[in-house]
Scaffold this motif. Sequence first.
Motif, mmCIF file in Angstrom:
data_model
loop_
_atom_site.group_PDB
_atom_site.id
_atom_site.type_symbol
_atom_site.label_atom_id
_atom_site.label_comp_id
_atom_site.label_asym_id
_atom_site.label_seq_id
_atom_site.Cartn_x
_atom_site.Cartn_y
_atom_site.Cartn_z
ATOM 1 N N ALA A 46 -6.872 -26.439 -23.925
ATOM 2 C CA ALA A 46 -5.850 -25.983 -22.988
ATOM 3 C C ALA A 46 -4.621 -26.583 -23.151
ATOM 4 O O ALA A 46 -3.711 -26.012 -22.702
ATOM 5 C CB ALA A 46 -6.168 -26.463 -21.349
ATOM 6 N N GLU A 47 -4.445 -27.746 -23.692
ATOM 7 C CA GLU A 47 -3.103 -28.430 -23.945
ATOM 8 C C GLU A 47 -2.446 -27.712 -25.069
ATOM 9 O O GLU A 47 -1.126 -27.812 -25.327
ATOM 10 C CB GLU A 47 -3.406 -29.924 -24.398
ATOM 11 N N LYS A 48 -3.428 -27.087 -25.924
ATOM 12 C CA LYS A 48 -2.451 -26.240 -26.996
ATOM 13 C C LYS A 48 -2.043 -24.930 -26.833
ATOM 14 O O LYS A 48 -1.286 -24.558 -27.647
ATOM 15 C CB LYS A 48 -3.408 -26.377 -28.278
ATOM 16 N N ARG A 49 -2.352 -24.679 -25.595
ATOM 17 C CA ARG A 49 -1.859 -23.149 -25.276
ATOM 18 C C ARG A 49 -0.625 -23.088 -24.865
ATOM 19 O O ARG A 49 0.190 -23.995 -24.249
ATOM 20 C CB ARG A 49 -2.790 -22.513 -23.996
ATOM 21 N N PRO A 50 0.196 -22.018 -25.187
ATOM 22 C CA PRO A 50 1.430 -21.952 -24.833
ATOM 23 C C PRO A 50 1.494 -21.577 -23.343
ATOM 24 O O PRO A 50 0.882 -20.930 -22.792
ATOM 25 C CB PRO A 50 2.180 -20.873 -25.603
ATOM 26 N N GLY A 51 2.778 -22.186 -22.760
ATOM 27 C CA GLY A 51 2.832 -21.966 -21.499
ATOM 28 C C GLY A 51 3.445 -20.843 -21.018
ATOM 29 O O GLY A 51 4.303 -20.039 -21.716
ATOM 30 N N ILE A 86 -9.312 -17.702 -9.672
ATOM 31 C CA ILE A 86 -10.090 -16.981 -8.875
ATOM 32 C C ILE A 86 -9.894 -15.670 -9.788
ATOM 33 O O ILE A 86 -8.605 -15.254 -9.929
ATOM 34 C CB ILE A 86 -9.957 -16.704 -7.604
ATOM 35 N N GLU A 87 -10.746 -14.895 -10.021
ATOM 36 C CA GLU A 87 -10.552 -13.560 -10.588
ATOM 37 C C GLU A 87 -10.149 -12.609 -9.676
ATOM 38 O O GLU A 87 -11.033 -12.438 -8.510
ATOM 39 C CB GLU A 87 -11.905 -13.123 -11.212
ATOM 40 N N ASP A 124 -1.916 -17.521 -18.229
ATOM 41 C CA ASP A 124 -2.232 -16.365 -17.457
ATOM 42 C C ASP A 124 -2.907 -16.680 -16.392
ATOM 43 O O ASP A 124 -3.545 -17.585 -15.880
ATOM 44 C CB ASP A 124 -2.566 -15.379 -18.392
ATOM 45 N N GLY A 125 -3.455 -15.216 -15.510
ATOM 46 C CA GLY A 125 -4.005 -15.352 -14.300
ATOM 47 C C GLY A 125 -5.409 -15.603 -14.547
ATOM 48 O O GLY A 125 -6.211 -15.547 -13.574
ATOM 49 N N TYR A 126 -5.975 -15.835 -15.713
ATOM 50 C CA TYR A 126 -7.510 -15.977 -16.121
ATOM 51 C C TYR A 126 -7.922 -17.167 -16.896
ATOM 52 O O TYR A 126 -9.098 -17.419 -16.916
ATOM 53 C CB TYR A 126 -7.878 -14.719 -16.768
ATOM 54 N N VAL A 146 1.062 -13.291 -10.695
ATOM 55 C CA VAL A 146 0.483 -14.034 -9.682
ATOM 56 C C VAL A 146 -0.712 -14.619 -10.174
ATOM 57 O O VAL A 146 -1.491 -14.006 -11.263
ATOM 58 C CB VAL A 146 0.003 -12.514 -8.851
ATOM 59 N N MET A 147 -1.295 -15.695 -9.730
ATOM 60 C CA MET A 147 -2.468 -16.345 -9.926
ATOM 61 C C MET A 147 -2.915 -16.815 -8.514
ATOM 62 O O MET A 147 -2.312 -17.071 -7.816
ATOM 63 C CB MET A 147 -2.089 -17.467 -10.658
ATOM 64 N N THR A 148 -4.513 -16.460 -8.594
ATOM 65 C CA THR A 148 -5.058 -17.040 -7.223
ATOM 66 C C THR A 148 -5.771 -18.136 -7.524
ATOM 67 O O THR A 148 -6.724 -18.145 -8.435
ATOM 68 C CB THR A 148 -6.019 -15.563 -6.868
ATOM 69 N N LEU A 149 -5.372 -19.173 -6.782
ATOM 70 C CA LEU A 149 -6.149 -20.420 -6.887
ATOM 71 C C LEU A 149 -6.672 -20.871 -5.511
ATOM 72 O O LEU A 149 -6.072 -20.367 -4.192
ATOM 73 C CB LEU A 149 -5.057 -21.700 -7.085
ATOM 74 N N ASP A 150 -7.760 -21.510 -5.408
ATOM 75 C CA ASP A 150 -8.609 -21.893 -4.130
ATOM 76 C C ASP A 150 -7.820 -23.158 -3.667
ATOM 77 O O ASP A 150 -7.827 -24.333 -4.300
ATOM 78 C CB ASP A 150 -10.058 -22.146 -4.407
ATOM 79 N N PRO A 151 -7.202 -23.183 -2.512
ATOM 80 C CA PRO A 151 -6.435 -24.247 -2.005
ATOM 81 C C PRO A 151 -7.135 -25.414 -1.762
ATOM 82 O O PRO A 151 -6.765 -26.448 -1.895
ATOM 83 C CB PRO A 151 -5.771 -23.815 -0.693
#
Length: 99
Positions: A25-30, A84-85, A64-66, A35-40
């Motif tokens: 995850a640290e190596k992926r480009p930002g 969340i998908e 990305d969102g996935y 839109v991204m859905t996250l569980d609060p």
Amino acid sequence: MTVPVHLSPEQLELHHRLTDIIGAAEKRPGVIPGVMTLDPVLWSRFAKVKADKSERMADVLMTDGYEPVLIKIGPTFKGLLMPIEREIHETNIGPEGLW
């Protein structure tokens, strides 16, 4: 002070897998996704991470969102939060559950 920690082979394997996932995850480009859905509830758990006052800020890396969101707090904490998908969420909740 050094404290020895004894792990079972299964626990050690889990630790290595998590380390590999966070390293990837640290190596992926930002990227800032549209839109991204996250569980609060899950997101709020990161507020409990303790760090020195000057280091309480969270660095967040999104791709990305996935893909999992990488969250770094202070000099040592690293965690992942899986989005969340949206398609599954829309099926379960309905279109009103999305923007």
